[in-house]
Design a protein around this motif. Structure first.
Motif: not given
Lengths: 362, 159
Positions: A58, A61-62, A64-66, A69, A320, A323-324, B29, B35, B37
């Motif tokens: 979460v 994604f907030m 802008n990363r992956l 993975n 949420w 991380w904001t 989100f 994204i 990356t």
């Protein structure tokens, strides 16, 4: 023997009856306690591992990363790999630490969360102990964890740990009030403290809808103050990586650190469970008044999944805003509680009492 | 009265600005397309480095296998850590004159700090930065490179 997934009472009774046939009542109690304990331990481990993964995804994604993975599909096994690593890490013993308290602290933290999880109704009939003062019990037990945090900070003999623990103490003592009062608002509306009855009372509509605005305000206050009580961001002053390295668990390593880490996520889970039980109806499906068709469709989904869905939703909200928002300063933290949340809460509980007395609720 | 009004307006302003922040992160989100990356080893085929990326020093050659290096040695003098070494030879031009030309332009990648002084100061723009960045090798000697290709000549018109 067929089990009804909509009402697990028959399942638990079946276990009880078959155990009673095999052994004396005293041993039945012991065996049942062991079964419940093992079930909770397993649940604990799964929830802990999953929540750590979910949090990392979460947050990624907030930003802008992956997120993770590489290990397994979508990085699903990342937390298992991390846990395996933690199990093999050396337990560094601190020379000038208070050994007894230092080793005791992680257990107190984890036992407190263990005791709280016992009172949570997971589904109809899936409930370890249904106390008639369930709300009070959960409040009392969940605040025991701060003793562990204070002990960890004190016994580490480290200034960062001590500052972190003291901050945590101030924070929990103030925010406990808001948690209690916001839950009391719902107790006023429900007229009972028994968690199973509170869930049952929401058969015709969740309290957040039937309780008008006061219930919603109580919900928001509960989410804010319970986040502070679990020492999560934006109220993570007790850890405050940028100021105190790791706060109260600076000196801990290996599995003892993992206990603190796990307890943080389980506490978040417990808090979300309580919020979903008291405000969103726990395992009770979404019912709207007398719409029979709609209610029947909603009843088709098993209660356990309703419970998990609601809890997951609240956990997502907590992640949420973690991380904001940036971390609060200690004075801002106390100002938020004493100047805003507490007065609003007191007025709110009066308003709720008025609504209940005038029978304005649905 | 004024302070009461201020109290409530502060609450509303606070909630509004907090919800604004949550809207931003929430929109990120729910839109995985934002994204940034990149999954590096998987996207090796489609990976394009940016124009000013300093991967390694190269000497561009044209299709007739000609470069622009006159062997003047300015890059060698300018290099702060002795990365470049020029071995020159004397060649005879068409009109019978003897002229200096490079035999080998040796570039030691392992010593290079990518300061770019050689590329900047080259009077005939013979050097440039390449985009290659996967330089890991098992033997240090492989990092010593000869930039001019075998059999290459000085481009016509470059003095």
């Amino acid at each position: 023997m067929s089990f009804n997934i909509y009402d697990l009472t028959s399942f638990t009774e079946w276990i009880h009856n078959s155990l009673s046939q095999a052994m004396s009542p005293g041993w039945v109690t012991v065996t049942e306690m062991v079964i419940v304990g093992v079930a909770f331990l397993t649940f604990y481990a799964i929830v802990g591992l999953f929540l750590v993964y979910a949090e990392r995804k979460v947050c990624a994604f907030m930003q802008n990363r992956l997120g993770p993975n590489r290990v397994g599909p979508f990085g699903l096994f990342q937390t298992i790999a991390d846990l395996t690593k933690l199990l093999f890490v050396e337990l560094v013993s601190i020379r000038k630490a208070d050994k007894v308290l230092f080793n005791l602290a992680p257990f107190i933290v984890i036992i407190a969360s263990f005791m709280a999880i016992a009172a949570i109704p997971f589904a109809k009939g899936l409930h370890a102990i249904d106390l008639n003062i369930g709300v009070l019990y959960v409040l009392a037990v969940s605040s025991l964890g701060v003793i562990g945090i204070l002990l960890a900070g004190w016994s580490s003999n480290n200034k960062y740990s001590l500052i972190g623990a003291m901050r945590s103490g101030a924070q929990v003592v103030s925010y406990e009030l808001s948690v209690g009062l916001s839950l009391l608002t719902i107790v006023v509306l429900a007229g009972t403290m028994q968690l199973s009855e509170i869930v049952e009372a929401q058969r015709h509509g969740w309290f957040i809808f039937t309780g008008h605005i006061p219930a919603f305000i109580a919900f928001v206050i509960f989410i804010i103050s319970s986040t502070a009580e679990t020492n999560r961001g934006p109220f993570d002053l007790a850890e405050a990586e940028s100021e105190l390295t790791a706060g109260f668990h600076t000196e801990y390593s290996g599995i003892k650190f993992a206990f603190f880490f796990l307890a943080e996520y389980i506490n978040m889970f417990i808090v979300a469970s309580i919020a979903s039980t008291l405000f969103l109806g726990g395992w009770m499906p979404l019912h709207i008044g007398s719409w029979e068709g709609f209610n029947n469709v909603m009843d088709f989904i098993p209660p356990f999944f309703w419970y998990l869905g609601k809890t997951g939703f609240i956990i997502f909200i907590m992640m949420w805003f973690k991380w904001t928002f940036p971390r609060l300063r200690i004075d801002q933290l106390l100002k938020l509680e004493w100047k805003y949340l507490l007065p609003i809460n007191l007025v709110n509980i009066l308003l709720m009492a008025l609504i209940v007395l005038l029978e304005w609720h649905f | 009265m004024k302070s009461i009004l201020k109290y409530f307006s502060e609450i509303f302003y606070g909630v509004k600005s907090l919800l604004g922040g949550m809207r931003v992160t929430g929109s990120y989100f729910f839109r995985p397309s934002t994204i940034v990356t990149q999954k590096y080893p998987e996207n090796r085929d489609s990976l394009v480095m940016f124009d000013r990326f300093k991967g390694e020093v190269v000497m561009p050659h044209n299709e007739k296998n000609e470069h622009k290096c006159t062997g003047c040695g300015i890059c060698e003098i300018n290099c702060p850590n002795g990365t470049i070494e020029i071995i020159s030879k004397m060649v005879e031009t068409e009109d019978g004159k003897k002229k200096k030309a490079i035999d080998k332009h040796i570039y030691r990648l392992g010593m290079c700090t990518f300061c770019g002084l050689c590329v900047k100061t080259c009077p005939s723009n013979a050097l440039a930065f390449g985009q290659e960045f996967e330089h890991a090798v098992f033997d240090r000697s492989e990092l010593i490179k000869v930039l001019n290709q075998p059999g290459s000549q000085l481009e016509k018109g470059v003095e």
